[in-house]
Design an enzyme around this catalytic site. Structure first.
Site, PDB file in Angstrom:
ATOM      1  N   LYS A   1      22.411 -28.197 -32.202  1.00 22.67           N
ATOM      2  CA  LYS A   1      22.852 -29.587 -32.111  1.00 22.67           C
ATOM      3  C   LYS A   1      22.804 -30.272 -33.492  1.00 22.67           C
ATOM      4  O   LYS A   1      22.272 -29.701 -34.453  1.00 22.67           O
ATOM      5  CB  LYS A   1      21.962 -30.314 -31.084  1.00 22.67           C
TER       6      LYS A   1
ATOM      7  N   THR B   1      12.013 -29.033 -22.998  1.00 19.07           N
ATOM      8  CA  THR B   1      12.890 -30.118 -23.452  1.00 19.07           C
ATOM      9  C   THR B   1      12.226 -31.024 -24.487  1.00 19.07           C
ATOM     10  O   THR B   1      12.832 -31.378 -25.499  1.00 19.07           O
ATOM     11  CB  THR B   1      13.350 -30.950 -22.230  1.00 19.07           C
TER      12      THR B   1
ATOM     13  N   ARG C   1      11.894 -25.346 -30.537  1.00 19.88           N
ATOM     14  CA  ARG C   1      11.620 -26.779 -30.392  1.00 19.88           C
ATOM     15  C   ARG C   1      10.181 -27.112 -30.787  1.00 19.88           C
ATOM     16  O   ARG C   1       9.923 -28.157 -31.388  1.00 19.88           O
ATOM     17  CB  ARG C   1      11.910 -27.213 -28.951  1.00 19.88           C
TER      18      ARG C   1
ATOM     19  N   ASN D   1      16.001 -32.119 -30.078  1.00 15.92           N
ATOM     20  CA  ASN D   1      15.278 -30.860 -29.883  1.00 15.92           C
ATOM     21  C   ASN D   1      16.086 -29.656 -30.354  1.00 15.92           C
ATOM     22  O   ASN D   1      15.873 -28.543 -29.918  1.00 15.92           O
ATOM     23  CB  ASN D   1      14.840 -30.727 -28.418  1.00 15.92           C
TER      24      ASN D   1
ATOM     25  N   HIS E   1      20.824 -26.627 -27.594  1.00 12.76           N
ATOM     26  CA  HIS E   1      21.171 -26.588 -26.173  1.00 12.76           C
ATOM     27  C   HIS E   1      21.192 -25.127 -25.774  1.00 12.76           C
ATOM     28  O   HIS E   1      21.711 -24.297 -26.524  1.00 12.76           O
ATOM     29  CB  HIS E   1      22.553 -27.193 -25.904  1.00 12.76           C
TER      30      HIS E   1
HETATM   31  N1  LIG Z   1      14.741 -38.629 -20.741  1.00 15.09           N
HETATM   32  C1  LIG Z   1      15.426 -38.259 -21.814  1.00 15.09           C
HETATM   33  N2  LIG Z   1      15.549 -39.098 -22.856  1.00 15.09           N
HETATM   34  C2  LIG Z   1      16.278 -38.754 -23.919  1.00 15.09           C
HETATM   35  N3  LIG Z   1      16.912 -37.574 -24.035  1.00 15.09           N
HETATM   36  C3  LIG Z   1      16.830 -36.683 -23.038  1.00 15.09           C
HETATM   37  C4  LIG Z   1      16.082 -36.985 -21.864  1.00 15.09           C
HETATM   38  N4  LIG Z   1      16.174 -35.927 -21.022  1.00 15.09           N
HETATM   39  C5  LIG Z   1      16.952 -35.019 -21.645  1.00 15.09           C
HETATM   40  N5  LIG Z   1      17.336 -35.457 -22.854  1.00 15.09           N
HETATM   41  C6  LIG Z   1      18.264 -34.793 -23.798  1.00 15.09           C
HETATM   42  O1  LIG Z   1      19.275 -34.214 -22.998  1.00 15.09           O
HETATM   43  C7  LIG Z   1      19.341 -32.813 -23.199  1.00 15.09           C
HETATM   44  C8  LIG Z   1      19.728 -32.145 -21.909  1.00 15.09           C
HETATM   45  O2  LIG Z   1      18.730 -32.369 -20.934  1.00 15.09           O
HETATM   46  P1  LIG Z   1      18.185 -31.166 -20.042  1.00 15.09           P
HETATM   47  O3  LIG Z   1      19.316 -30.325 -19.589  1.00 15.09           O
HETATM   48  O4  LIG Z   1      17.306 -31.767 -18.989  1.00 15.09           O
HETATM   49  O5  LIG Z   1      17.227 -30.378 -21.057  1.00 15.09           O
HETATM   50  P2  LIG Z   1      17.341 -28.951 -21.734  1.00 15.09           P
HETATM   51  O6  LIG Z   1      18.163 -29.104 -22.982  1.00 15.09           O
HETATM   52  O7  LIG Z   1      15.914 -28.566 -22.049  1.00 15.09           O
HETATM   53  O8  LIG Z   1      17.975 -28.021 -20.721  1.00 15.09           O
HETATM   54  C9  LIG Z   1      17.951 -32.444 -23.736  1.00 15.09           C
HETATM   55  O9  LIG Z   1      17.946 -31.257 -24.483  1.00 15.09           O
HETATM   56  C10 LIG Z   1      17.621 -33.652 -24.580  1.00 15.09           C
HETATM   57  O10 LIG Z   1      18.249 -33.599 -25.846  1.00 15.09           O
HETATM   58 MG   LIG Z   2      19.806 -28.299 -19.627  1.00 21.67          MG
END
Ligand SMILES: Nc1ncnc2c1ncn2[C@@H]1O[C@H](COP(=O)(O)OP(=O)(O)O)[C@@H](O)[C@H]1O
Ligand SMILES: [Mg+2]
Length: 191
Positions: A10, A120, A131, A151, A154
């Protein structure tokens, strides 16, 4: 089981000069890069990638509520509304600089990549994960700055998402079939 998964480095990973470092984490553990490109997403691409899937929206809100509750803070907004807000932040964020898209193949690649990436919220992610090693971001810090959690990565969450997301970023011709030298060791036939 051999699987393919979709990884995006990202904007924070690209802008901080961590492309090579991040890619090497996947390469070193034996995963195979079968597709790779730099792309500068527009809103349509970012919106397709972070599609407003009901399950995902509620899941994002649920994780956020749980993280706040751990700190003794109760959020009144619905899980879905929290998810919609995050999606808006994500689309703005993904369109702010070029990103690197990777299609990664390997044994149980979807779960394995998620393990290498970490949870996450980087502050909760284990050391040794991408991360956990390269960010200290939290839900609260992101919220305060009205932006998504930074983080770096993706990574597709399951097979259905991996197939859908790979099609968004790569054509069939951009995915390549090739052998790593170490495959001969891993997959040799026993006596
Ligand atoms: N509550 C939140 N506040 C801000 N950003 C968030 C939040 N939840 C998720 N994100 C962002 O959205 C992305 C996608 O969310 P998610 O699919 O739940 O996580 P992951 O990337 O760990 O699979 C995360 O990697 C993060 O960058
Ligand atoms: Mg996800």
């Amino acid at each position: 089981m051999i699987e393919r998964t979709l990884v995006i480095i990202k904007p924070d990973g690209v802008l901080r000069g961590l492309i090579g470092t991040i890619i090497s984490r996947f390469e070193k553990c034996g995963l195979k890069i079968v597709g790779m490109k730099m792309a500068y997403p527009d809103e349509k691409l970012a919106g397709n990638h972070y599609v407003a899937d009901e399950e995902w929206l509620v899941g994002v809100g649920t994780k956020q509520k749980a993280a706040y509750e751990k700190k003794g803070v109760k959020i009144d907004k619905s899980e879905r509304d929290l998810g919609l807000q995050v999606r808006e932040y994500l689309i703005e964020y993904l369109t702010m600089s070029p990103v690197i898209a990777l299609c990664i193949q390997g044994h149980n690649a979807i779960a394995h990549v998620r393990k290498i990436v970490g949870t996450t919220s980087p502050q909760d992610a284990n050391p040794g994960t991408i991360r956990g090693d390269f960010s200290f971001d939290t839900y609260q810090l992101a919220d305060k700055s009205k932006r998504p959690i930074q983080n770096l990565i993706h990574a597709s969450g399951n097979k259905k998402d991996a197939d859908r997301e790979t099609k968004i970023w790569f054509t069939d011709k951009e995915i390549h079939d090739w052998q790593r030298i170490d495959e001969a060791l891993m997959y040799r036939k026993g006596k």
